[in-house]
Design a protein around this motif. Structure first.
Motif, short mmCIF file in Angstrom:
data_model
loop_
_atom_site.label_atom_id
_atom_site.label_comp_id
_atom_site.label_asym_id
_atom_site.label_seq_id
_atom_site.Cartn_x
_atom_site.Cartn_y
_atom_site.Cartn_z
N SER A 40 -3.40 2.42 -11.05
CA SER A 40 -4.16 3.20 -10.18
C SER A 40 -3.39 2.88 -8.88
O SER A 40 -2.36 2.19 -8.66
CB SER A 40 -5.58 2.53 -10.15
OG SER A 40 -5.41 1.05 -9.62
N PRO A 41 -3.67 3.64 -8.08
CA PRO A 41 -2.82 3.73 -6.75
C PRO A 41 -3.24 2.45 -5.91
O PRO A 41 -2.19 1.92 -5.46
CB PRO A 41 -3.48 4.93 -5.63
CG PRO A 41 -4.16 5.88 -7.01
CD PRO A 41 -4.62 5.23 -7.96
N ALA A 42 -4.21 1.86 -6.23
CA ALA A 42 -4.74 0.26 -5.43
C ALA A 42 -3.83 -0.41 -6.22
O ALA A 42 -3.13 -1.53 -5.54
CB ALA A 42 -6.02 0.36 -5.60
N LYS A 43 -3.60 -0.71 -7.27
CA LYS A 43 -2.73 -1.70 -8.16
C LYS A 43 -1.65 -1.47 -8.10
O LYS A 43 -0.61 -2.41 -7.77
CB LYS A 43 -3.00 -1.32 -9.77
CG LYS A 43 -4.63 -2.08 -10.05
CD LYS A 43 -4.87 -1.92 -11.51
CE LYS A 43 -6.13 -2.52 -11.95
NZ LYS A 43 -6.28 -2.67 -13.29
N PHE A 45 -7.29 4.71 1.77
CA PHE A 45 -8.61 4.89 1.18
C PHE A 45 -8.60 6.24 0.60
O PHE A 45 -9.79 6.37 -0.06
CB PHE A 45 -9.37 5.24 2.53
CG PHE A 45 -9.76 3.70 3.10
CD1 PHE A 45 -10.10 2.61 2.40
CD2 PHE A 45 -9.44 3.44 4.59
CE1 PHE A 45 -10.16 1.52 2.90
CE2 PHE A 45 -9.72 2.19 5.20
CZ PHE A 45 -10.22 1.05 4.20
N ASN A 46 -7.51 7.05 0.59
CA ASN A 46 -7.38 8.41 0.14
C ASN A 46 -6.57 8.31 -1.18
O ASN A 46 -6.17 9.35 -1.55
CB ASN A 46 -7.03 9.46 1.07
CG ASN A 46 -8.28 9.99 2.09
OD1 ASN A 46 -8.73 10.54 1.93
ND2 ASN A 46 -7.95 9.19 3.45
N GLY A 47 -6.21 7.16 -1.55
CA GLY A 47 -5.52 7.29 -2.80
C GLY A 47 -4.21 7.43 -3.11
O GLY A 47 -3.63 7.80 -3.91
N VAL A 48 -3.53 7.24 -1.81
CA VAL A 48 -2.17 7.23 -1.75
C VAL A 48 -1.60 5.94 -1.76
O VAL A 48 -1.69 5.02 -1.29
CB VAL A 48 -1.79 7.94 -0.13
CG1 VAL A 48 -0.06 7.93 -0.25
CG2 VAL A 48 -2.27 9.32 -0.20
#
Length: 354
Positions: free
Chosen positions: A129-132, A157-160
């Motif tokens: 995932s983008p966060a990981k 916050f927008n997954g970038v």
């Protein structure tokens, strides 16, 4: 020689002696009126050794046995720096984690597709995932003054993720032309010289594409603003998005490096002040109260086509002490700046008449 001729002769000699220095100083002041943004500060990133047992790490040489192209590009980056105090976990495994199990499984797969796919999952390949993915980069980069606010940024916050824009090796971006954006309207004028793709990648924080093409891949509305007749020279290569914005997040909105007017006066230093008589709108609402930072159809990036109607957004009460004209006079007697010339601030007139 009469007295008048004598005075004229002295005046001519004075002009010949002092005119060149005065002209030179005037030219210098004009040249310094707008300056280029300051160079980036030196990196403050502190490398951290990845978690794991020493026996779980294979070493960069083992990785290079299969990933030849990636290794050749990775070796040119700051990520490849050797850390004398570390016996393991440097190079590829700094980001991808321990690789011995992955390397052993790939060798034992013998061409079996299922085993190859299983072996690829034994190393962190930034397909999470983008966060990981970002968390992996922030293991080291959280110490950076530029990237420490990424967790509260709009991009996060927008997954970038970090690898959405950056590439530790340029393989995934191979074939991407650095001419992106050359077809944009007005871009053929005042266009800066473009560099070879690898050189651009190494000198621009490992970005997959050059600015502004990379930013435009998401920010299409902003791209359209920069094609309007009056705009900051981003498409022409004279400015970059990151001259004003920090893509890794700041405490300011919208991810500005500095608060509204402070960011503008980095270049427009003649508007900086301080002035004896300040225009309150500049200090309270900032430059964007009157100007569009990206582009408009109006001159000087004004939000309204006629400046007087822009003034009327605040100066609406004809009986207020700071509005000595009737509303009809505002609308019929021309631009306000014909008289109020120094609307950004003045050292002489509280009505900005000088």
């Amino acid at each position: 020689m009469n007295m008048i001729d004598l005075k004229q002769s002295r005046l001519n000699r004075w002009l010949l002696a002092f005119a060149p220095p005065i002209l030179a100083l005037s030219a210098l002041s004009l040249a310094l009126a707008q300056k280029q943004p300051a160079a980036n500060e030196s990196s403050t990133v502190q490398w951290k050794q990845p978690a794991g047992n020493p026996g779980d790490f294979a070493g960069t040489e083992v990785c290079a046995g299969c990933h030849v192209v990636e290794d050749s590009q990775f070796a040119k980056t700051a990520h490849a720096a050797r850390h004398a105090e570390a016996a393991y976990g440097t190079g590829c495994e700094s980001c991808h984690g321990p690789g011995k199990a992955h390397a052993d499984a790939m060798n034992a797969a013998g061409g079996d597709d299922e085993k190859l796919q299983a072996a690829k999952k034994l190393v962190f390949a930034f397909h999470a995932s983008p966060a990981k993915n970002s968390a992996k980069c922030l293991t080291c980069h959280v110490s950076s003054q530029d990237q420490q606010h990424f967790a509260r940024s709009e991009h996060h916050f927008n997954g970038v993720a970090c690898n959405t824009c950056h590439a530790s090796h340029l393989v995934e971006s191979a074939g991407v032309s650095n001419q992106a954006g050359a077809e944009l309207p007005l871009a053929q004028f005042f266009t800066a010289v473009r560099r070879q793709e690898e050189q651009r990648w190494l000198s621009s924080s490992l970005l997959k594409k050059s600015q502004p093409a990379l930013c435009y891949s998401c920010h299409g509305a902003v791209q359209s603003q920069f094609t309007l007749p009056s705009h900051h020279r981003v498409n022409e290569g004279l400015m970059k998005c990151t001259d004003c914005h920090s893509p890794h997040g700041t405490r300011n909105q919208p991810m500005l490096k500095k608060t509204n007017w402070e960011g503008c006066v980095n270049c427009h230093i003649e508007k900086r002040g301080p002035f004896i008589f300040e225009h309150a709108a500049v200090k309270v609402e900032g430059c964007t109260a009157c100007h569009s930072p990206h582009g408009t159809v109006s001159r000087m990036l004004l939000l309204r086509r006629e400046g007087r109607f822009l003034c009327l957004q605040c100066h609406v009460d004809p009986h207020a002490p700071n509005v000595p004209h009737g509303r009809l006079g505002f609308a019929t007697r021309g631009e306000c700046v014909r008289c109020h010339a120094t609307v950004h601030g003045s050292n002489h007139s509280k009505f900005f008449l000088d």
